[in-house]
Design a protein around this motif. Structure first.
Motif, short mmCIF file in Angstrom:
data_model
loop_
_atom_site.label_atom_id
_atom_site.label_comp_id
_atom_site.label_asym_id
_atom_site.label_seq_id
_atom_site.Cartn_x
_atom_site.Cartn_y
_atom_site.Cartn_z
N PHE A 105 0.84 -1.21 0.00
CA PHE A 105 0.00 0.00 0.00
C PHE A 105 0.87 1.26 0.00
O PHE A 105 0.70 2.15 -0.82
N ASN A 108 2.67 2.22 -3.18
CA ASN A 108 1.82 2.68 -4.26
C ASN A 108 1.08 3.98 -3.94
O ASN A 108 0.17 4.38 -4.67
N ARG A 109 1.44 4.60 -2.83
CA ARG A 109 0.88 5.91 -2.52
C ARG A 109 1.59 6.94 -3.36
O ARG A 109 2.76 6.77 -3.64
N LEU A 154 -2.74 4.97 -4.60
CA LEU A 154 -3.74 4.28 -3.78
C LEU A 154 -4.09 5.17 -2.61
O LEU A 154 -3.21 5.74 -1.96
N ILE A 210 -8.54 -1.28 -4.79
CA ILE A 210 -7.78 -1.75 -5.94
C ILE A 210 -8.77 -2.38 -6.90
O ILE A 210 -9.89 -2.73 -6.50
N GLN A 244 -5.41 -3.26 -12.59
CA GLN A 244 -4.52 -2.24 -12.03
C GLN A 244 -3.14 -2.86 -11.80
O GLN A 244 -3.04 -4.01 -11.37
N LEU A 289 0.36 -2.73 -9.74
CA LEU A 289 0.92 -2.24 -8.48
C LEU A 289 2.42 -2.47 -8.41
O LEU A 289 2.93 -3.45 -8.96
#
Length: 160
Positions: free
Chosen positions: A137, A140-141, A144, A150, A154, A156
């Motif tokens: 998480f 991927n900020r 996200l 998700i 997509q 990641l």
């Protein structure tokens, strides 16, 4: 240099849907094709991509984008590996983008979300522990905003 594939029909819609009008004459078909390939339309799309990157805090002013069809070339002199990988994902996860070409110092580890997958399942597969989903998480900020948001198709970034 790496060319990475994305699901063209999945992702955030920035460009709008093409009109489904069917031309009635060959001359109209030619005008439609010329309009679709117009440099102003390409520039509009590049501007939309740049605005998205600015909104995510990923464009420090040194990011250059080139769009050819459904392929985007990303160039940045000041971006580190993590930022380049995030740039690739931010652009590649836009509906209508099928490929992203970028100079990456090493081959990144990416995962394409399948229907029904969770970050926990992805963490178990790639990191060996479902409880390490926060690492995916955070990697991927800012793309996200919540671990449960998700979607299939997509792509990641998996932290190494």
């Amino acid at each position: 240099m790496a060319i990475l594939d994305f699901v063209k029909d999945a992702g955030k819609s920035l460009f709008g849907k093409a009109e489904a009008a069917t031309p009635t004459a060959p001359a109209e078909a030619l005008k439609t094709a010329e309009a679709a390939a117009a440099p102003s339309d390409t520039q509009r799309k590049v501007d939309a991509l740049k605005a998205e990157l600015r909104g995510l805090g990923l464009d420090g002013g040194d990011v250059h984008l080139t769009l050819r069809g459904d392929t985007v070339r990303i160039e940045s002199r000041g971006a580190d590996r993590e930022t380049m990988e995030k740039l690739v994902l931010a652009v590649g996860n836009i509906e209508g983008i099928a490929k992203v070409d970028a100079d990456l110092p090493a081959e990144p580890v990416f995962h394409t979300v399948a229907k029904g997958e969770t970050l926990s399942a992805i963490a178990r597969k790639h990191l060996g522990d479902a409880n390490k989903y926060p690492a995916i998480f955070e990697a991927n900020r800012p793309m996200l905003t919540h671990p449960d948001k998700i979607y299939p198709g997509q792509v990641l970034r998996i932290p190494v």
